[in-house]
Design an enzyme around this catalytic site. Structure first.
Site, short mmCIF file in Angstrom:
data_model
loop_
_atom_site.label_atom_id
_atom_site.label_comp_id
_atom_site.label_asym_id
_atom_site.label_seq_id
_atom_site.Cartn_x
_atom_site.Cartn_y
_atom_site.Cartn_z
CB CYS A 2 8.42 21.55 -12.52
SG CYS A 2 10.08 21.18 -13.02
NE ARG A 27 5.39 18.22 -6.65
CZ ARG A 27 4.83 17.04 -6.53
NH1 ARG A 27 3.78 16.89 -5.77
NH2 ARG A 27 5.31 15.99 -7.16
CD1 TRP A 74 14.95 21.59 -8.25
CD2 TRP A 74 14.18 19.51 -8.13
NE1 TRP A 74 15.55 20.99 -7.18
CE2 TRP A 74 15.10 19.73 -7.09
CE3 TRP A 74 13.56 18.26 -8.25
CZ2 TRP A 74 15.42 18.72 -6.19
CZ3 TRP A 74 13.87 17.28 -7.36
CH2 TRP A 74 14.80 17.51 -6.33
CG ASN A 100 5.67 20.17 -14.47
OD1 ASN A 100 6.43 21.13 -14.44
ND2 ASN A 100 4.68 20.01 -13.61
N GLY A 101 8.18 17.70 -17.39
CA GLY A 101 8.47 16.50 -18.20
C GLY A 101 9.81 16.65 -18.90
CD GLU A 488 9.34 -4.14 -3.65
OE1 GLU A 488 9.93 -4.70 -2.71
OE2 GLU A 488 8.62 -3.14 -3.50
CE LYS A 492 5.66 -2.89 -1.52
NZ LYS A 492 7.03 -2.51 -1.49
CD GLU A 495 5.16 -4.13 2.19
OE1 GLU A 495 5.68 -3.92 3.28
OE2 GLU A 495 5.60 -3.68 1.13
CG HIS A 511 17.23 -26.15 -6.84
ND1 HIS A 511 17.94 -27.30 -7.14
CD2 HIS A 511 17.54 -25.27 -7.83
CE1 HIS A 511 18.65 -27.12 -8.23
NE2 HIS A 511 18.43 -25.90 -8.68
CE LYS A 610 7.01 5.25 3.68
NZ LYS A 610 6.94 4.25 2.62
C1 F6R Z 1 8.19 -2.41 2.14
C2 F6R Z 1 8.85 -1.45 2.95
C3 F6R Z 1 9.92 -1.87 3.86
C4 F6R Z 1 11.07 -0.87 3.82
C5 F6R Z 1 12.13 -1.23 4.87
C6 F6R Z 1 13.33 -0.31 4.79
O1 F6R Z 1 7.21 -1.86 1.35
O2 F6R Z 1 8.53 -0.28 2.89
O3 F6R Z 1 10.36 -3.16 3.56
O4 F6R Z 1 11.63 -0.89 2.55
O5 F6R Z 1 11.56 -1.13 6.15
O6 F6R Z 1 12.95 1.01 4.92
P1 F6R Z 1 13.91 2.18 4.52
O7 F6R Z 1 14.07 2.17 3.06
O8 F6R Z 1 13.23 3.42 5.04
O9 F6R Z 1 15.21 1.93 5.21
#
Ligand code: F6R
Length: 615
Positions: A2, A27, A74, A100-101, A488, A492, A495, A511, A610
């Site tokens: 929203c 959005r 939305w 919003n919320g 994860e 993070k 990377e 192990h 990305k």
């Molecule tokens: C990590 C990251 C990547 C993606 C991977 C899959 O931060 O962004 O590990 O998660 O390349 O990407 P998608 O989800 O677009 O298939």
């Protein structure tokens, strides 16, 4: 997702508000509305569909005035319909609100107000806000908009961005921010002022902005603004000069897109839930999957395929689906799947999780599944992407564009999607008792607020990052539903800060990886007050015995853990199934702050893309 726009000044508010809403169109929304004070009355125009419908209505029946509020909605509570579109007006016609919320306790409040004789005109949660403002204006606040709003919001549970206008004091708007249901920006003009949920809405009008923090409210007149805490303490907030270029404007108050996306998560998660849950009847609706009970019962196995962060999301989803829907789930790397000659048939659903929807390995796994006759589902963020187009059914993440290369808000939204999928399958298959389903739906409604509370502690994470950023190796441990979060968290960190980090299920430490632990290796342990707490404490003790520096992600109120770990980052108490979504946030923030401290290019880390469209 929203959008809110408000105006007070000399000009006609209507076109300014509509123009602002137009700038937030990207959005997504399903209806829109505007309210303007004209000739002693609040005049309201609302319509479903695109803003053009509202424009046509306004052209036929214009409203003009120097003060007004508008909204693109939305749907969360109640179908997209004119009577559910914002702004919502109080029964006495004196107050109008945009919001919003999610008002978590709206059913209770609605019952209470109805018992007092209030008649509701919509099915929304938002309407309780304006009826409460009217109640307190008449009773206790002597008609003062600021005080009536302050009292009203003290009754709301959840995270909110709210703007209210009053017929009795038509020279001011009152804006409130509680938690992270989206921002509230006050745009400062010359003899006029603006309010918006997102900077782009008012950037054409002014670059001077104040950003409300959580639990702050502002009374906005044409020539001045008064910012206070919800407790009534007057504040002197910083006035930001927002840059003009589109990239800086899009980042708004944040230094990096990744930081913005981390902080957006209460809102992006609300958007993921939006339209998928009928909060009144406590059921889950997944319209783009749309399985009959028979089709849902026929599924014997789900195979999740994904890469990187999306793969870890799939590991969390396995817990949800197996627990709530009682279907066996395997999680496979998209990049490996087609090299294994997998066993599939039409009783298997292959679930691809992909933010971009274009990851070549995940798409190849989907093709393999299609060739072998499996049903094909996808969870995607990028609307119209290949993974969405080729699937038989899909669930969108609705997290909004994710610009930072390191995935954050798409991760949490894809987990929420799987939670919804598990509830939906459990509901359709009849494996989930009704009382439990209702409880889970209730828990989901609390999630955005809980996320906001984790984000409120970001300064503690940043301070810790300054103590840790020079280490070169980290070990992340988790167990049960939070073991994928350890993986994860490590991903993070590596990377974006280029620090070596390994994530492990905690029980695996002995192990092998335990050999690495010494005083040079911080060990990050997710040790929440849950079913594996005692086991995690014993892992922490083992790490400490080898000289490791232990950082615990722990549950608020757990003081014992402070006697075991060197540093503790707390998340609020929450139902166990929600904890992965909360526990990952301090890890995202830690990776971000460590990377910033090391001077790394957070949004575009070296060697990463990305969307990985090559094998
Ligand atoms: C990590 C990251 C990547 C993606 C991977 C899959 O931060 O962004 O590990 O998660 O390349 O990407 P998608 O989800 O677009 O298939």
């Amino acid at each position: 997702m929203c959008g809110i726009v408000g105006y007070v000044g000399e000009k006609n508010a209507t076109p300014i508000i509509i123009d602002g809403l137009q700038r937030l169109e990207y959005r997504g929304y399903d209806s829109a509305g505007v309210a303007v004070f004209q000739e002693g009355e609040i005049r309201l125009r609302r319509d479903v569909g695109k803003l053009n419908n509202l424009r046509t209505r306004l052209a036929a029946d214009p409203i003009t005035g120097g003060i007004g509020i508008g909204h693109t909605r939305w749907a969360t509570h109640g179908v997209p319909a004119e009577h559910n579109a914002h702004p919502h007006i109080s029964m006495d016609g004196e107050f109008v609100v945009v919001h919003n919320g999610i008002v978590e306790n709206y059913l209770e409040l609605r019952d209470e107000l109805q018992a007092e004789g209030v008649e509701f005109k919509s099915e929304t949660d938002t309407e309780v806000i304006v009826q409460l403002v009217a109640r307190f204006a008449a009773n206790g606040a002597q008609g003062d908009l600021t005080e009536a709003t302050r009292k009203a919001v003290s009754y709301l549970r959840g995270a909110h961005a709210i703007v209210v206008m009053s017929k009795r004091q038509p020279d001011r708007l009152v804006a409130v921010r509680i938690g992270n249901a989206g921002g509230v920006a006050l745009g400062l003009g010359d003899g006029e002022n603006f309010i918006a949920s997102d900077i782009p809405a008012i950037l054409e009008q002014t670059r001077k902005m104040i950003f409300l923090e959580t639990r702050q409210m502002a009374t906005v007149w044409a020539d001045h603004v008064d910012v206070q805490t919800l407790d009534g303490k007057t504040l002197h907030p910083e006035i930001h000069d927002v840059a003009w270029d589109p990239v800086s404007a899009a980042k708004g108050e944040y230094k990096h897109f990744m930081q913005k996306e981390i902080f957006e998560q209460a809102r992006s998660i609300t958007d993921t839930i939006r339209g998928r849950v009928d909060f009144e009847h406590e059921t889950v609706i997944l319209g783009d999957l749309d399985l009959t009970p028979q089709q849902a019962q026929d599924i014997q196995r789900i195979v999740t395929v994904a890469c990187g962060t999306s793969y870890y999301s799939g590991l969390v989803g396995k817990f949800y689906i197996e627990n709530l829907a009682r279907v066996n789930v395997e999680v496979d790397y998209g990049s490996e799947y087609r090299y294994r000659n997998p066993i599939l048939n039409d009783k298997t659903a292959v679930l691809a999780i992909t933010q971009s929807g274009e990851t070549v390995d995940t798409l190849a796994a989907m093709e393999e599944a299609r060739d072998k006759g499996a049903q094909l589902w996808s969870i995607v963020n990028a609307i119209g992407s290949q993974a969405m187009r080729i699937a038989d059914g899909y669930i969108t993440m609705n997290a909004g564009p994710e610009i930072g290369v390191a995935s954050t808000k798409a991760f949490t939204s894809s987990i929420v999607d799987q939670y919804l999928l598990a509830l939906y399958l459990g509901q359709q298959r009849g494996t989930l008792p009704e009382a439990l389903r209702r409880q889970h739906v209730h828990d989901l409604a609390r999630l955005p607020d809980l996320v906001g509370r984790v984000l409120d502690r970001s300064a503690e994470v940043e301070a810790l990052a300054h103590k840790l950023y020079q280490y070169t190796d980290f070990l992340y441990l988790g167990r049960g539903i939070n073991y994928p979060i350890a993986l994860e968290g490590a991903l993070k960190l590596k990377e974006i800060s280029y620090i070596h980090a390994e994530g492990y299920p905690a029980g695996e430490m002995k192990h092998g990886p335990i050999a690495l632990i010494d005083e040079h290796m911080p060990v990050l342990a997710i040790a929440l007050k849950d079913s594996v707490y005692d086991k995690m404490i014993s892992q922490i003790e083992q790490a400490k015995a080898r000289g490791g520096i232990v950082i615990a992600i722990a549950t608020e109120g757990d003081t014992f853990i402070g006697t075991k770990a060197d540093h503790v980052l707390y998340i609020p108490q929450a139902p166990e199934m929600l904890t992965p979504i909360l526990a990952v946030i301090p890890l995202q923030l830690l990776a971000y702050s460590v990377a910033v401290a090391r001077g790394a290019d957070v949004d575009q880390p070296r060697n990463l893309a990305k969307s990985v469209t090559v094998e």
